[in-house]
Design a protein around this motif. Structure first.
Motif, short mmCIF file in Angstrom:
data_model
loop_
_atom_site.label_atom_id
_atom_site.label_comp_id
_atom_site.label_asym_id
_atom_site.label_seq_id
_atom_site.Cartn_x
_atom_site.Cartn_y
_atom_site.Cartn_z
N VAL A 92 34.07 48.77 50.82
CA VAL A 92 34.67 48.69 52.15
C VAL A 92 34.99 50.10 52.65
O VAL A 92 34.70 50.45 53.80
N ARG A 136 34.99 46.43 44.49
CA ARG A 136 34.33 46.29 45.79
C ARG A 136 35.15 46.89 46.94
O ARG A 136 34.64 47.09 48.03
N MET A 178 42.44 43.47 50.38
CA MET A 178 42.07 42.11 50.00
C MET A 178 41.30 42.12 48.67
O MET A 178 41.56 41.31 47.79
N PHE A 179 40.37 43.07 48.52
CA PHE A 179 39.60 43.14 47.27
C PHE A 179 40.42 43.69 46.12
O PHE A 179 40.36 43.18 45.01
N TYR A 185 35.50 43.39 38.80
CA TYR A 185 34.31 43.59 39.61
C TYR A 185 34.67 43.53 41.10
O TYR A 185 34.29 44.39 41.88
N MET A 186 35.43 42.51 41.48
CA MET A 186 35.82 42.36 42.88
C MET A 186 36.74 43.50 43.31
O MET A 186 36.65 43.99 44.43
#
Lengths: 542, 85
Positions: A130, A126, A114-115, A122-123
C-alpha cells in the motif's frame, strides 16, 4: 570498524562502499485547494502515469527475474484500480478541499493500517505494498524523479530503511554488490528479488543507519547476516577467502553437476557424502552427492537428554532415506564413547577412553539400546535404499554377534507386520589395525568396507587425536596407512565386496589418484568437497 | 441470485496473487459478486476489501452472485476457486 547484525535473506558476500538510499523529497505538504474537480483530475492523471510505470516495471521484472516474481507489479496495478482506494482519495479531496498528495497519504495510512493489524505475517507485510503504490502517486504528483544511482558509481552496498520492490527493481543492479535494510521481512519482495538476482542481502538490523556511513567501505556477509563498515584487514582477508571458496564451489557446481564420477579410463566411482544430521541432507543434495556414505547417527543421542526413542530415530532416518530417493544411505550405528561422552549412558570414567568402551563395544554390551537403533534403521529401509554400517570392529565375532541382534530385530518387525527391506546390506568401518590385518576374514561376513582414516591413523600411528602434542606425528601420508588401505582394498575385492574411504583422506587431492590406482570403489566426503573429488577423479586414471 | 460455498485448500489462503486474479475474473461480469468469510463480506471486484477478509487455508467461504450474467459468473468463479485455491 562498525559491525551490524541482521537477518541474512540472500546468500553471498558483497564488497563495496555504502550508498545510503534516501527516499527524500517525499515529505508531503498539506495544502488547501480551491477547485476539487481540478485536483481530482490531477490525481487521475498521476494515477494513469503510475499505472503505465507499473506496466513497464512488470515487463522489466518478467525479463529480469521471471513472471512469477513480476506478478507483484500487476497486483500493484490492480490495487491502483481499487474502487475503495480511489473513492477514499477523491472523497478526502472533495470534502476537506485539500491537495491530492495529502489525500493519498491519508488513504495510504488507513489502508496500510488495515493490513498491519491483520493476524498473519504475510498480510501484515502487504502494508508495504500500500505504501509503495501510494508513494509512487505522491512522487508523480510532486514532480519528483526516482532516485537513481549516480553515473560512474560501482560496487555499491545499498543501505536503506526499507526498500519497496519497485525501488529495488528500478536500480541498476550491475552497480550493486549488496542490500542492507534496517527493517523488512524475509517474506518481503525485496528479499525475494535479491535472492533471484543472487545479490547478497541482510535485513532487519533494527538500528538507525547514520548518514555518516555514506561512502564508507563495507562488506556484507549474506551467509551470517553480519555487515562490517570500515572492516579491518583481518575481516577483509577472511571474507575474501570465504567468497573465493564459495565462488569456486559455485563454479564447480556449474561445471560438474550431474556429470558422472568417472576416471579418464572409464571406471565409475561411487561418490557419496558424510552427514552428521538430517539437517545436512540439503547440502548433500545441493552438491550432487550420489548417496550418503556415512550418516553419523550420534547426533540423535548427543542432542537428547535421554535415550532417543525408536520413533524419533525412525523419523530422522526416514527423512534422509526419502530425501535421497533410490540413492544409497549408509547409516552408521552410534559411535558413542571416546571423545563423545553422554551422561545418560552412565559410562564409567576411563583412563584412556579412545581405547575404552566405545561404539560397537557398548552396543554389544547394551543390546537393548542397539536393538532400538537397529529397529529404527530397518523401519526406515522401507522408505529408501538404506544400509547398516558397524563402527570400531576388531574381530569377526563382533560381526556375528551384531548380526544376531539384527536378525532378532527383523523377526520382531516381521511378527508385528512392520515393513522393512529384507535385502538391507551390512558393512563395517575399517578403522582399527586389527580389522586391517584380518580384512580377508571380515570381508566374507559383510557387503562392503568403509575405511575410516581418521581413527585408523590414530590407532595405527599410536597418536591420540585429542592430544595436540602428538598432532605432528599424525601423518596421513604415512606409508603404514597407505599400505593398510591397499591391503583392505585387495582383500575386499578378493571376497567380491566394494571398498570405500569415509575419512578425511578421501578428500585429499594428492592421494585420490593413488587410491584410484589401488582400486578404491567409493569416496565419502563432506558435502562441500563432493565436487572437488569428482573433479580430481575425472582427471585421473585407475 | 446464485451462490456456492467453497473450502480453501491453498496453504497461503487468498493472498495477493490469487486475490488479484479473482478481482480480474469478477470484473469480467456485470453481476454483483460478494464473498463472505464468517461475519465479514467483501465485493469481489475490490482487491483491498477481498484481501482484508483474511481468508486462510481451511476457511469455508460463501459467494453470492446476482445480476444479468449470474449463471455464467457463478460457474466461472466456482471453477476458478477450485483450480487456484
Amino acid at each position: 570498524m562498525i559491525t551490524f547484525s541482521g537477518k541474512p535473506v540472500s546468500a553471498g558476500i558483497g564488497f563495496g562502499k555504502v550508498w545510503i538510499y534516501d527516499k527524500g523529497g517525499m515529505a508531503v505538504k498539506r495544502r488547501h485547494i480551491a477547485d476539487a474537480e481540478e485536483e481530482i483530475k490531477r490525481y487521475e492523471q498521476a494515477r494513469a502515469l503510475a499505472t503505465a510505470e507499473l506496466e513497464s516495471l512488470y515487463y522489466k521484472a518478467t525479463r529480469e527475474i521471471g513472471e512469477a516474481e513480476a506478478q507483484i507489479f500487476s497486483i500493484h496495478k490492480m490495487m491502483l484500480e481499487d474502487i475503495d482506494y480511489n473513492e477514499s482519495v477523491e472523497n478526502i479531496i472533495a470534502k476537506q478541499m485539500i491537495n491530492a498528495e495529502t489525500a493519498v497519504l491519508q488513504t495510504a495510512e488507513t489502508f496500510s493500517k488495515m493490513f498491519s493489524e491483520m493476524e498473519d505475517a504475510y498480510m501484515q507485510a502487504r502494508a508495504a505494498d500500500v505504501v509503495d503504490i501510494s508513494d509512487r502517486i505522491i512522487r508523480i504528483l510532486s514532480g519528483e524523479a526516482t532516485q537513481n544511482i549516480g553515473d560512474g558509481e560501482k560496487n555499491l552496498i545499498i543501505f536503506a530503511e526499507d526498500l519497496a520492490p519497485s525501488e529495488t527493481l528500478q536500480m541498476d543492479k550491475t552497480k550493486i554488490t549488496a542490500f542492507v535494510t534496517s527493517r523488512g521481512s524475509s517474506a518481503s519482495h525485496t528479499a525475494i528479488l535479491a535472492r533471484s538476482l543472487s545479490i547478497p542481502a541482510v535485513i532487519g538490523l533494527h538500528r538507525e543507519i547514520g548518514k555518516e556511513l555514506d561512502g564508507k567501505p563495507a562488506v556484507v556477509d549474506g551467509y551470517t547476516g553480519v555487515v562490517y563498515v570500515e572492516p579491518t584487514r583481518e575481516v577483509i582477508e577472511e571474507l575474501t577467502e570465504k567468497k573465493r571458496k564459495k565462488d569456486m564451489q559455485k563454479e564447480l557446481l556449474a561445471e560438474l553437476k550431474s556429470k558422472p564420477t568417472e576416471t579418464l579410463d572409464g571406471r565409475k566411482i561411487r561418490l557419496y557424502a558424510n552427514i552428521g544430521s538430517s539437517g545436512d541432507l540439503g547440502a548433500a543434495v545441493l552438491n550432487d552427492a550420489e548417496g550418503i556414505g556415512l550418516f553419523r547417527s550420534e547426533f540423535l543421542y548427543l542432542e537428547s537428554k535421554d535415550f532417543p526413542s525408536e520413533d524419533v530415530q525412525f523419523e530422522a532416518y526416514k527423512t534422509v532415506a526419502e530425501g535421497m530417493g533410490d540413492k544409497l544411505v549408509i547409516i552408521r550405528t552410534m559411535d558413542i564413547g571416546a571423545d563423545k561422552k553422554i551422561d545418560y549412558f552412565g559410562l564409567p570414567e576411563e583412563e584412556n577412553p579412545a581405547m575404552g568402551m566405545r561404539a560397537i563395544r557398548i552396543c554389544l554390551d547394551r543390546r537393548d539400546i542397539f536393538k532400538t537403533q537397529l529397529r529404527a534403521i530397518l523401519r526406515a529401509s522401507a522408505f529408501g535404499n538404506v544400509a547398516i554400517m558397524l563402527p570400531m570392529i576388531v574381530s569377526r565375532d563382533e560381526i556375528i554377534r551384531a548380526k544376531e541382534v539384527i536378525s532378532e530385530a527383523k523377526e520382531e518387525l516381521l511378527a508385528a507386520n512392520i515393513p522393512f527391506s529384507q535385502e538391507i546390506s551390512l558393512g563395517i568401518m575399517i578403522e582399527t589395525p586389527a580389522a586391517v590385518m584380518i580384512s580377508d576374514i571380515l570381508a566374507k561376513e559383510v557387503d562392503f568396507f568403509s575405511i575410516g582414516t581418521n581413527d585408523l591413523s590414530q590407532y595405527m600411528l599410536a597418536c591420540d587425536r585429542q592430544n595436540e602434542k602428538v598432532a605432528e606425528f599424525i601423518d596421513p601420508h604415512h606409508e603404514a596407512i597407505l599400505r593398510s588401505i591397499e591391503m583392505v582394498i585387495e582383500n575386499g575385492h578378493k571376497a567380491g565386496i566394494w571398498v570405500g574411504i569415509c575419512g578425511e583422506m578421501g578428500a585429499d587431492e594428492m592421494l585420490i589418484p593413488r587410491f584410484l590406482k589401488m582400486g578404491i570403489d567409493e569416496f565419502s566426503v563432506a558435502p562441500s568437497q563432493v565436487l572437488t573429488v569428482r573433479k580430481v577423479v575425472r582427471k585421473s586414471r585407475s | 441470485m446464485k451462490e456456492f460455498t467453497y473450502k480453501i485448500c491453498d496453504e497461503l489462503g487468498i493472498h495477493a496473487r490469487p486475490a488479484g486474479l479473482l478481482v480480474k475474473k469478477a470484473g469480467e461480469f456485470s453481476s454483483e459478486t460478494i464473498m463472505y468469510n464468517g461475519e465479514k463480506s467483501a465485493d469481489m471486484k475490490r482487491i483491498f476489501a477481498l484481501m482484508s477478509l483474511g481468508v486462510k487455508q481451511g476457511d469455508t467461504i460463501r459467494v453470492t452472485v446476482s445480476g444479468a450474467d449470474e449463471d455464467e459468473a457463478c460457474a466461472e468463479l466456482e471453477s476458478f476457486l477450485k483450480n487456484n485455491l
